[in-house]
Design a protein around this motif. Sequence first.
Motif, mmCIF file in Angstrom:
data_model
loop_
_atom_site.group_PDB
_atom_site.id
_atom_site.type_symbol
_atom_site.label_atom_id
_atom_site.label_comp_id
_atom_site.label_asym_id
_atom_site.label_seq_id
_atom_site.Cartn_x
_atom_site.Cartn_y
_atom_site.Cartn_z
ATOM 1 N N VAL A 124 0.861 -1.192 0.000
ATOM 2 C CA VAL A 124 0.000 0.000 0.000
ATOM 3 C C VAL A 124 0.894 1.238 0.000
ATOM 4 C CG1 VAL A 124 -1.905 1.206 1.133
ATOM 5 C CG2 VAL A 124 -1.730 -1.281 1.324
ATOM 6 N N PRO A 125 1.299 1.704 -1.189
ATOM 7 C CA PRO A 125 2.150 2.909 -1.241
ATOM 8 C C PRO A 125 1.322 4.167 -1.010
ATOM 9 C CG PRO A 125 1.669 2.148 -3.455
ATOM 10 C CD PRO A 125 1.042 1.143 -2.521
ATOM 11 N N ASN A 149 8.234 23.278 10.858
ATOM 12 C CA ASN A 149 8.199 23.621 12.276
ATOM 13 C C ASN A 149 9.096 24.823 12.537
ATOM 14 O OD1 ASN A 149 6.447 21.563 13.211
ATOM 15 N ND2 ASN A 149 8.106 20.067 12.986
ATOM 16 N N PRO A 150 8.710 25.663 13.502
ATOM 17 C CA PRO A 150 9.521 26.878 13.776
ATOM 18 C C PRO A 150 10.848 26.540 14.452
ATOM 19 C CG PRO A 150 7.725 26.654 15.352
ATOM 20 C CD PRO A 150 7.519 25.574 14.332
ATOM 21 N N GLY A 151 11.797 27.458 14.300
ATOM 22 C CA GLY A 151 13.066 27.314 14.989
ATOM 23 C C GLY A 151 13.888 26.147 14.453
ATOM 24 N N SER A 152 14.600 25.532 15.379
ATOM 25 C CA SER A 152 15.507 24.430 14.999
ATOM 26 C C SER A 152 14.811 23.078 15.016
ATOM 27 C CB SER A 152 16.707 24.399 15.956
ATOM 28 O OG SER A 152 16.257 24.215 17.297
ATOM 29 N N LYS A 153 13.551 23.065 15.342
ATOM 30 C CA LYS A 153 12.808 21.811 15.392
ATOM 31 C C LYS A 153 12.697 21.238 13.985
ATOM 32 C CE LYS A 153 8.547 19.848 17.298
ATOM 33 N NZ LYS A 153 7.232 20.154 17.939
ATOM 34 N N PRO A 154 13.063 19.958 13.787
ATOM 35 C CA PRO A 154 13.041 19.389 12.425
ATOM 36 C C PRO A 154 11.624 19.338 11.860
ATOM 37 C CG PRO A 154 13.392 17.656 14.058
ATOM 38 C CD PRO A 154 13.504 18.964 14.791
ATOM 39 N N ASN A 155 11.591 19.487 10.535
ATOM 40 C CA ASN A 155 10.290 19.435 9.866
ATOM 41 C C ASN A 155 9.674 18.033 10.000
ATOM 42 O OD1 ASN A 155 10.577 22.072 9.087
ATOM 43 N ND2 ASN A 155 11.415 21.568 7.067
ATOM 44 N N GLU A 156 8.339 18.001 9.923
ATOM 45 C CA GLU A 156 7.596 16.737 10.075
ATOM 46 C C GLU A 156 7.073 16.281 8.711
ATOM 47 O OE1 GLU A 156 3.564 15.099 12.376
ATOM 48 O OE2 GLU A 156 4.236 17.185 12.605
ATOM 49 N N THR A 157 7.205 14.994 8.425
ATOM 50 C CA THR A 157 6.714 14.435 7.157
ATOM 51 C C THR A 157 5.472 13.580 7.431
ATOM 52 O OG1 THR A 157 8.961 14.366 6.258
ATOM 53 C CG2 THR A 157 7.277 13.027 5.140
ATOM 54 N N ILE A 158 4.413 13.857 6.685
ATOM 55 C CA ILE A 158 3.154 13.107 6.820
ATOM 56 C C ILE A 158 2.795 12.506 5.456
ATOM 57 C CG2 ILE A 158 0.693 13.234 7.390
ATOM 58 C CD1 ILE A 158 1.311 15.612 9.188
ATOM 59 N N TYR A 159 2.457 11.226 5.444
ATOM 60 C CA TYR A 159 2.011 10.559 4.218
ATOM 61 C C TYR A 159 0.520 10.245 4.330
ATOM 62 C CZ TYR A 159 7.005 9.781 3.376
ATOM 63 O OH TYR A 159 8.352 9.942 3.173
ATOM 64 N N THR A 160 -0.186 10.400 3.218
ATOM 65 C CA THR A 160 -1.610 10.020 3.182
ATOM 66 C C THR A 160 -1.815 8.968 2.085
ATOM 67 O OG1 THR A 160 -2.168 11.830 1.669
ATOM 68 C CG2 THR A 160 -2.372 12.245 4.045
ATOM 69 N N TYR A 161 -2.807 8.124 2.302
ATOM 70 C CA TYR A 161 -2.973 6.969 1.421
ATOM 71 C C TYR A 161 -4.296 6.958 0.662
ATOM 72 C CZ TYR A 161 1.108 5.154 3.840
ATOM 73 O OH TYR A 161 2.386 4.995 4.338
ATOM 74 N N SER A 162 -5.101 8.036 0.812
ATOM 75 C CA SER A 162 -6.358 8.127 0.077
ATOM 76 C C SER A 162 -6.747 9.593 -0.025
ATOM 77 C CB SER A 162 -7.464 7.343 0.794
ATOM 78 O OG SER A 162 -7.775 7.960 2.034
ATOM 79 N N GLU A 163 -7.671 9.906 -0.936
ATOM 80 C CA GLU A 163 -8.125 11.282 -1.100
ATOM 81 C C GLU A 163 -8.811 11.779 0.178
ATOM 82 O OE1 GLU A 163 -7.778 13.561 -3.437
ATOM 83 O OE2 GLU A 163 -6.485 12.242 -4.624
ATOM 84 N N ALA A 164 -9.587 10.896 0.818
ATOM 85 C CA ALA A 164 -10.283 11.284 2.039
ATOM 86 C C ALA A 164 -9.284 11.648 3.135
ATOM 87 C CB ALA A 164 -11.194 10.155 2.501
ATOM 88 N N GLU A 165 -8.231 10.843 3.256
ATOM 89 C CA GLU A 165 -7.209 11.126 4.266
ATOM 90 C C GLU A 165 -6.462 12.408 3.923
ATOM 91 O OE1 GLU A 165 -3.462 8.858 6.519
ATOM 92 O OE2 GLU A 165 -4.374 7.984 4.708
ATOM 93 N N PHE A 166 -6.212 12.637 2.624
ATOM 94 C CA PHE A 166 -5.535 13.866 2.185
ATOM 95 C C PHE A 166 -6.334 15.107 2.587
ATOM 96 C CE2 PHE A 166 -5.311 17.147 -1.148
ATOM 97 C CZ PHE A 166 -3.968 17.503 -1.080
ATOM 98 N N ILE A 167 -7.647 15.068 2.357
ATOM 99 C CA ILE A 167 -8.500 16.210 2.704
ATOM 100 C C ILE A 167 -8.540 16.414 4.216
ATOM 101 C CG2 ILE A 167 -10.884 17.046 2.664
ATOM 102 C CD1 ILE A 167 -11.185 15.556 -0.030
ATOM 103 N N ALA A 168 -8.634 15.316 4.954
ATOM 104 C CA ALA A 168 -8.705 15.418 6.422
ATOM 105 C C ALA A 168 -7.412 15.991 6.990
ATOM 106 C CB ALA A 168 -8.981 14.040 7.007
ATOM 107 N N VAL A 169 -6.255 15.549 6.472
ATOM 108 C CA VAL A 169 -4.969 16.053 6.982
ATOM 109 C C VAL A 169 -4.815 17.526 6.639
ATOM 110 C CG1 VAL A 169 -2.469 15.893 6.667
ATOM 111 C CG2 VAL A 169 -3.823 13.816 7.010
ATOM 112 N N THR A 170 -5.197 17.901 5.416
ATOM 113 C CA THR A 170 -5.096 19.311 5.001
ATOM 114 C C THR A 170 -5.905 20.209 5.931
ATOM 115 O OG1 THR A 170 -4.836 18.606 2.691
ATOM 116 C CG2 THR A 170 -5.446 20.906 3.084
ATOM 117 N N LYS A 171 -7.141 19.826 6.184
ATOM 118 C CA LYS A 171 -8.003 20.625 7.067
ATOM 119 C C LYS A 171 -7.436 20.694 8.481
ATOM 120 C CE LYS A 171 -12.383 19.888 4.628
ATOM 121 N NZ LYS A 171 -13.752 19.301 4.709
#
Length: 692
Positions: free
Chosen positions: A578-579, A588-610
């Motif tokens: 399931v890619p 993220n602000p400051g020196s905090k490393p950026n966060e990577t989020i993967y989504t696996y469906s259009e519904a999940e993509f919309i929910a994460v964006t919101k």
Amino acid sequence: MSSDYSARHLSVLEGLEAVRKRPGMYIGSTDSRGLMHCLWEIIDNSVDEALAGHGTEIEVILHRDNSVEVRDHARGIPVDVEPKTGLTGVEVVFTKLHAGGKFGSGSYAASGGLHGVGASVVNALSERLDVEVDREGKTWAMSFHRGEPGRFDDGKGDPSPAAAFHPFEEASSLTVTGKVAKAVTGTRIRYWADTQIFTRGAAFQFEELLGRARQTAFLVPGLGLTIIDERGDEREEHRFKFDGGISEFVEHLASDAPITDVWRLTGDGRFKETVPVLTEGGAMVPTEVERECHVDIALRWGTGYDTIARSFVNIIATPKGGTHVAGFEQGLLKFIRAQVEQNARRLKVGTDKLDKDDVLAGLTVVLTVRLAEPQFEGQTKEVLGTPAVRAIVSSVVAKALGERFSSTKRDDKAQTSLVLDKVVAEMKARISARTHKETQRRKNALESSSLPAKLADCRSTDVAHSELFIVEGDSALGTAKLARDSEHQALLPIRGKILNVQKASIADMLGNAECAAIIQTIGAGSGRSFEISQARYGKVIIMSDADVDGAHIRTLLLTLFFRYMRPMIEEGRVFAAVPPLHRFVVQNPGSKPNETIYTYSEAEFIAVTKDLERRGKKFGTPQRYKGLGEMDADQLAETTMDPAHRTLRRVGVSDAEQAGRVFELLMGNEVAPRKEFIIDSASGLSRDRIDA
């Protein structure tokens, strides 16, 4: 234990006591299987009447109180007095072992009942049994409690085994409960299985009952069988009636695309056997009698390699075969071998010999024989033992096939040629599988490898922990090589869409480079020669792009596994990766490393964006993956290949027969049913699911 053993230690069980003491001897077991066996003993008596030309309708009702009722409109059980016992025919049938109308009295030419114990055994194992017979313008009735005749005090309530029972004290008799027209005849039997005998949880299996009823309706053309289940919240009713007989049965059973039409092979044979015959004086005298055996076979070959065979003697199923099945296989193999030898040059067979399995591959056959007093092994009648039937069936098969193969009709010539091509292809596949069996196993230092050159194998020889990824294209292969754990994960690239093996022949499948590479890599053979114990990997993971083409490739691969390596699916060793579809990089602000989020469906993509917008998080333009090749190695490993983070979908099959029909519908040669399926399913498709 005392060493004393004399005549006083012997037990003599009278009448139905033996049945209650050793029920397994008569019905096989005391669980649901035994319960169903009892029911079919009663139904088969009605079917035997239909076979003899009396009655065309049988009704079976599963009542809410766990009783079962069987109704027919046949001749009705005799109600007059049987002179030897002084009992009515009804009481003789239900209380005396080895009593009935199927011992050569001329009432039945061929029947399923032979031993005269069916109805009496059911009666002995029932807490209550009621029988009603319409004959001679009257309705006659009698009841039994665990095999003993008498009367139940039901009052105004429904019949129940819990009602007070009064056995007959002096002489038993039938009760006249009503009047019917002179021409009206039939029998109604209702019984409650004895909870003292049958195990807790034993129940009538409705689906099994439907299957057997459908089967019986196929075997007796024109007979209507109605099955009613009143046990659930809603009353369920099914009716079966087929005029085409076993030809329709074969079409119902077959799930693959046909190579031939349904062929009917019929014929008769006579044989002599010595049997004891009851004389008028009551003596049993060995007498040589001449029997007639009628053979009726319907068969057709299909593109698959599974064999579907059903055999029957006087409509009684013989799941473990017997002399009739042995005769069929003997006659079929001998005839096809002779035909292949005659066409050896065209078929290019050399000196190789056909095996039985080569001929039976892809064959759907219903074999029926009818004869008087067949010899079965045991009361459960699962194996036919009459020796002469073997030669008769073999002769009928050879003669009928000879007429078919020598026919000058264009269709017959084309179909017989296809049959010979198929059996020879099966033989060559079997010989090839046997030859390459050893070389298909995992290589070691002492063996040369016959594995595909493009396979990137793993180092481990531990099958349980090894994984084979089938990846789409060389671009994905390059990334996957960097992302994999080379100790346990092997990679095999395929070029786009492989052959649709549902439409192709075995020879075309084996000749296809991609299919051959997959079978060779897994190393367990294919089709009938597949041995899952020889599989070189514990998991096979299909890793295709998350788009329509990727889904099509996955479907084509699953078709290959289902048709030629089905045990891999049945044991849960085939998976789909399931890619992800999208990748967010949350800043993220400051020196905090950026966060990577993967989504696996259009519904999940919309929910994460919101969710990110609601929380005020900043993120760049989300990356949409069009294929596995767009990921770098770290991303592919993290999302799709690393066992610690990935998601896999296990491919399973709960009903192989139903799955086979779906594969044939969606991937087979017939376009019209697939078009109907697409049109019918279009209304259920949401526009939001279309990527446009």
